[in-house]
Write an enzyme that holds these catalytic residues in place. Structure first.
Site, PDB file in Angstrom:
ATOM      1  N   CYS A  22       0.841  -1.208   0.000  1.00  0.00           N
ATOM      2  CA  CYS A  22       0.000   0.000   0.000  1.00  0.00           C
ATOM      3  C   CYS A  22       0.868   1.247   0.000  1.00  0.00           C
ATOM      4  O   CYS A  22       0.585   2.227  -0.695  1.00  0.00           O
ATOM      5  CB  CYS A  22      -0.915   0.007   1.222  1.00  0.00           C
ATOM      6  SG  CYS A  22      -2.040  -1.397   1.337  1.00  0.00           S
ATOM      7  N   ASP A  65      32.248  19.394  21.793  1.00  0.00           N
ATOM      8  CA  ASP A  65      32.536  20.780  22.145  1.00  0.00           C
ATOM      9  C   ASP A  65      32.677  20.833  23.661  1.00  0.00           C
ATOM     10  O   ASP A  65      31.909  20.189  24.379  1.00  0.00           O
ATOM     11  CB  ASP A  65      31.398  21.690  21.686  1.00  0.00           C
ATOM     12  CG  ASP A  65      31.593  23.119  22.144  1.00  0.00           C
ATOM     13  OD1 ASP A  65      32.647  23.695  21.815  1.00  0.00           O
ATOM     14  OD2 ASP A  65      30.711  23.648  22.832  1.00  0.00           O
ATOM     15  N   ASP A  70      26.353  22.373  21.791  1.00  0.00           N
ATOM     16  CA  ASP A  70      25.218  23.002  22.478  1.00  0.00           C
ATOM     17  C   ASP A  70      24.129  23.457  21.519  1.00  0.00           C
ATOM     18  O   ASP A  70      23.116  23.991  21.941  1.00  0.00           O
ATOM     19  CB  ASP A  70      25.686  24.175  23.353  1.00  0.00           C
ATOM     20  CG  ASP A  70      26.338  25.290  22.540  1.00  0.00           C
ATOM     21  OD1 ASP A  70      26.175  25.294  21.313  1.00  0.00           O
ATOM     22  OD2 ASP A  70      27.002  26.143  23.147  1.00  0.00           O
TER      23      ASP A  70
END
Length: 827
Positions: free
Chosen positions: A107, A508, A719
């Protein structure tokens, strides 16, 4: 200005002239309209069940005069109606449609390829687990009603997706399935008595014909009513030259039924009727589909629970007092009251009151957050002990919760590369099934026609591409929903596949491995040294005033630490005159304070401003470097005047994450804008890893690119704000702690809390999901490799085949649901 008592048109809000007023009863209530056109459009909208349009209320602008009364689906082309479901009413639009009739990967293939063939459709993706279709189209070339008509022509009914209506539609569809299954079950029980009689000897006596006609009378309505979905799906697929799973089922049921009629009408004494077989396998297949529908909903219940977090009503505050209204009638700028214990209905700003709000839904952190005036609150979070008056700033779809739900839905509708392969195989799978059934029939035809018929029918029924098609979408749906419940937002299924192959993590430092809340540890001038808690002498106080004057214009975490330190000494913002502020990200700031040039930053920034190094500060700077504390210099009128130690504490779980990733064989790198020695000292405290220091924000993506050129599969953890370029560049970008902000646009995975352990869990979730997808594909292939030869050898009857077919799909769904054990300590 008009009178306040003047009536407004219920549809377009324009004033209603007493001479031209048109009144109509809408859902039992008398409504006033400015013209016949408005009345007709309103009645059409209510007739289509789209009255939610009026519950939204208006944003202050009147609607345009209505067009001529639309007919049927043309109603969906109205901008007023589409505004309920479409985010942006531009040339390019996107919408989620709830599609009835989707039950297998075939489908999905048919719907997507049929729509992509329409001029103007830019994207079409089906979410098999949720039966939803995401369409992006050019509204100047194609109308929404044309898309829905196209779906209707290939056998699928579609309406715009609305969470409130979707659950009712799914329940109604399952209820219809249950009715068909119940009718087939009732017929099957009665046919069993006929079968017992025939197998007990009645097939040789005078009642043989009678029992055959009774079987015909029971099987015919069952085939027409309970078997209708299979024949409808098969005919639709054949008309569009697409072989879905309904085709072999319809062929098997139809041929067996027609052969039984032939035996009954011809009076053959050697042949047997198989009405009971037809009814039995239709009943069993319907049971399997019903169980699949229930299991799918349970497997993806995490997404539904997110939808349940959206409040349905809100308490609106106005000059007239309090009024409980539907949430969709709230608009920006309204004031709402949130009583103790209630869910917050929209994003907003607290105007009055104080309370503690449970934000675990967003952050995963169980400790309530104190809220007071001017602080923000988010939809779906739970108010604590106090009452809050909140000004609405974000409507439901624009709230943090709305963005989370939209991201999860997009992820569940997406396709991993491994699924794209599966989708291409499914149509060929069905063609091979029909080919094998045909070969089986002719193989057995020489020995026994009935054996040939039953063996071929068993092959048609037992070969199941449904499990193969469900292998990937069910796993992705469970994984993304589960991740969202635990604060891990995954953008799409492709991310899960890519993340499972990551071999290098880049972190980081500031705000990721550290808390991102800087604090001043020491200030050294030429004649004195000060630490927090010590008395502040005049020299230090004067320096703090200059620091506050400059740093109040910066949003860097170091600036926040310096301003907090100065304010604790009694200084206030804007107290000193400042001009000529300059900010160089990753280096420092400068300004003229009360006629004095003040420069604050690292050693390189000092040299760039022509400031000579002061030997008296070098010993303290070296000591700070060894302990991992950053050094910050301050120069006044070109002379290096002070050295400040600024520390960003490590997150409590940072060292544990580093150890876990190393144990898993991952390579690690830390990026930092700090000096090399400072960054290396912090890396040593974390257990050791390579460090790339003194990196500017715009250089971070260059580091990622360099690692990728050395054939590393890189995940960047940052961040989500100044790390955006690196997050986009990485194979997988992971934004930590700012998931309601810009990170959603740049990261592949958003962690809603500041818990670093979620990085490990996200990695484990991706590996578990890919492993589950491979297991599911293995289950499907193994099932067919075992059962198809048995059916071709006539060892499996059609009834056994009908029982076996849904079992493979249920095994796949159940295996996908096991992903949920990952966050319960499962491996």
């Amino acid at each position: 200005m008009g009178s306040k008592s003047q009536k407004q048109c219920f549809h377009c809000t324009l004033p209603v002239s007493p001479d031209n007023e048109v009144v109509s009863a809408i859902k039992g209530e008398s409504r006033s309209f400015c013209c016949i056109g408005c009345k007709s459009v309103c009645e059409a909208i209510y007739a289509a069940g789209l009255d939610g349009f009026y519950r939204r209320m208006y944003d202050g602008t009147a609607l345009a005069p209505p067009p001529e009364l639309p007919r049927e689906l043309a109603l969906y082309d109205l901008d007023e109606v589409q505004e309920e479901f479409v985010d942006t009413l531009g040339e390019t639009r996107e919408i989620h449609l709830l599609v009835e009739g989707i039950h297998c990967a075939a489908c999905v293939w048919l719907i997507e390829h049929s729509l992509l063939g329409l001029a103007g459709v830019k994207q079409a993706r089906v979410n098999l687990s949720g039966r939803r279709l995401h369409v992006v189209w050019d509204n100047s070339r194609l109308k929404l009603s044309d898309i829905i008509r196209r779906l209707g022509r290939i056998g699928y009914a579609a309406v715009p997706y609305d969470p409130d209506a979707a659950e009712d539609r799914l329940k109604r569809e399952n209820r219809h399935l249950l009715y068909r299954m119940g009718f087939a079950g009732f017929t099957m029980m009665n046919l069993l008595w006929i079968s017992i009689a025939l197998y007990s000897g009645a097939d040789k006596g005078e009642f043989r014909t009678l029992f055959q006609w009774v079987g015909f009378a029971l099987a015919t309505p069952t085939l027409l009513y309970s078997g209708y979905p299979f024949f409808k799906g098969a005919w639709s697929g054949i008309r569009h030259l697409h072989l879905g799973m309904d085709v072999p089922i319809a062929i098997g049921a139809g041929i067996t039924y027609l052969y039984s009629i032939y035996v009954m009408l011809s009076g053959s004494v050697t042949g047997e009727v198989y009405y009971d077989t037809v009814v039995n396998f239709i009943f069993v297949i319907l049971v399997g589909r019903y169980l699949e529908a229930i299991s799918k909903r349970q497997a993806v219940a995490s997404t539904q629970r997110l939808l349940d977090l959206q409040p349905r009503v809100a308490t609106l505050l106005s000059d007239a007092g309090e009024k409980v209204v539907p949430i969709r009638s709230i608009k920006q700028g309204d004031r709402v009251l949130i009583r103790p214990g209630e869910r917050i209905p929209t994003d907003g700003v607290v105007l009055e009151g104080q309370s503690a709000v449970d934000e675990a839904m967003l952050t995963g952190e169980s400790v309530p957050v104190q809220k007071s005036p001017q602080m923000t609150v988010s939809a779906g979070t739970i108010n604590g002990h106090g009452a809050l008056q909140v000004e609405v700033t974000g409507l439901l779809k624009d709230s943090a919760l709305g963005r989370i739900i939209r991201l999860v839905e997009e992820a569940q509708a997406s396709k991993a590369p491994i699924q794209c392969v599966a989708d291409r195989i499914v149509p060929w799978f069905v063609a091979i099934t029909i080919g094998l059934a045909t070969a089986t029939f002719f193989w057995w035809l020489n020995s026994d026609f009935e054996t040939a018929l039953m063996a071929a029918t068993a092959v048609l029924i037992i070969t199941c591409p449904c499990a193969f098609g469900l292998a990937t979408p069910m796993s992705i749906a469970v994984a993304t929903g589960l991740g969202a419940r635990h604060g891990i937002l995954i953008r799409n299924g492709d991310v899960l596949e890519r993340f499972s192959s990551i071999d290098h993590f880049v972190f980081d430092k500031t705000g990721t491995l550290t808390e991102g809340a800087m604090r001043v540890t020491v200030i050294q001038t030429g004649s004195s040294q000060w630490s927090p808690g010590d008395p502040v002498n005049d020299e230090i106080r004067e320096l703090l005033g200059k620091l506050l004057a400059v740093e109040q214009f910066s949003e860097h975490p170091v600036a926040a630490a310096l301003t907090a330190c100065a304010e604790s000494a009694g200084w206030k913002r804007q107290q000193l005159q400042v001009k000529g502020f300059v900010n160089r990200p990753g280096q420092g700031v400068s300004a003229i304070v009360e006629g004095v040039v003040v420069v604050i930053g690292n050693a390189a920034w000092m040299r760039a401003n022509g400031v000579a190094a002061e030997p008296a500060f070098q010993a303290l700077a070296a000591h700070l470097d060894q302990t991992g504390t950053g050094s910050l210099y301050c120069a006044v009128n070109g002379i290096e005047y002070a050295l400040m130690g600024v520390e960003d504490p490590l997150r409590k779980d940072a060292a544990g994450l580093v150890a876990d990733l190393k144990a898993a064989g991952m390579q690690l790198t830390m990026l930092s804008g700090d000096r090399q020695r400072t960054a290396e000292a912090i890396a040593a405290r974390l257990g050791g890893m390579p460090v790339i220091a003194e990196v500017l924000p715009e250089q971070k993506d260059q580091v990622i690119d360099s690692l990728q050129k050395n054939e590393h599969r890189v995940a960047m953890v940052g961040d989500g704000v100044n790390d955006a370029p690196a997050l986009v560049r990485a194979d997988v970008g992971i934004a930590l702690g700012s998931g309601t902000d810009v990170s959603i646009a740049s990261a592949d995975i958003v962690l809603m809390s500041s818990e670093l352990d979620k990085v490990r869990l996200a990695s484990a979730l991706s590996r578990r999901t890919l492993r589950t997808i491979r297991q599911n594909i293995g289950i499907s292939i193994a099932y067919n490799l075992i059962m198809v030869p048995l059916a071709m050898s006539a060892f499996v009857t059609p009834l056994v085949a009908a029982i076996s077919m849904p079992i493979s799909s249920l095994l796949v769904i159940g295996n996908a649901a096991r992903i949920r054990t990952l966050f319960k300590g499962g491996k």
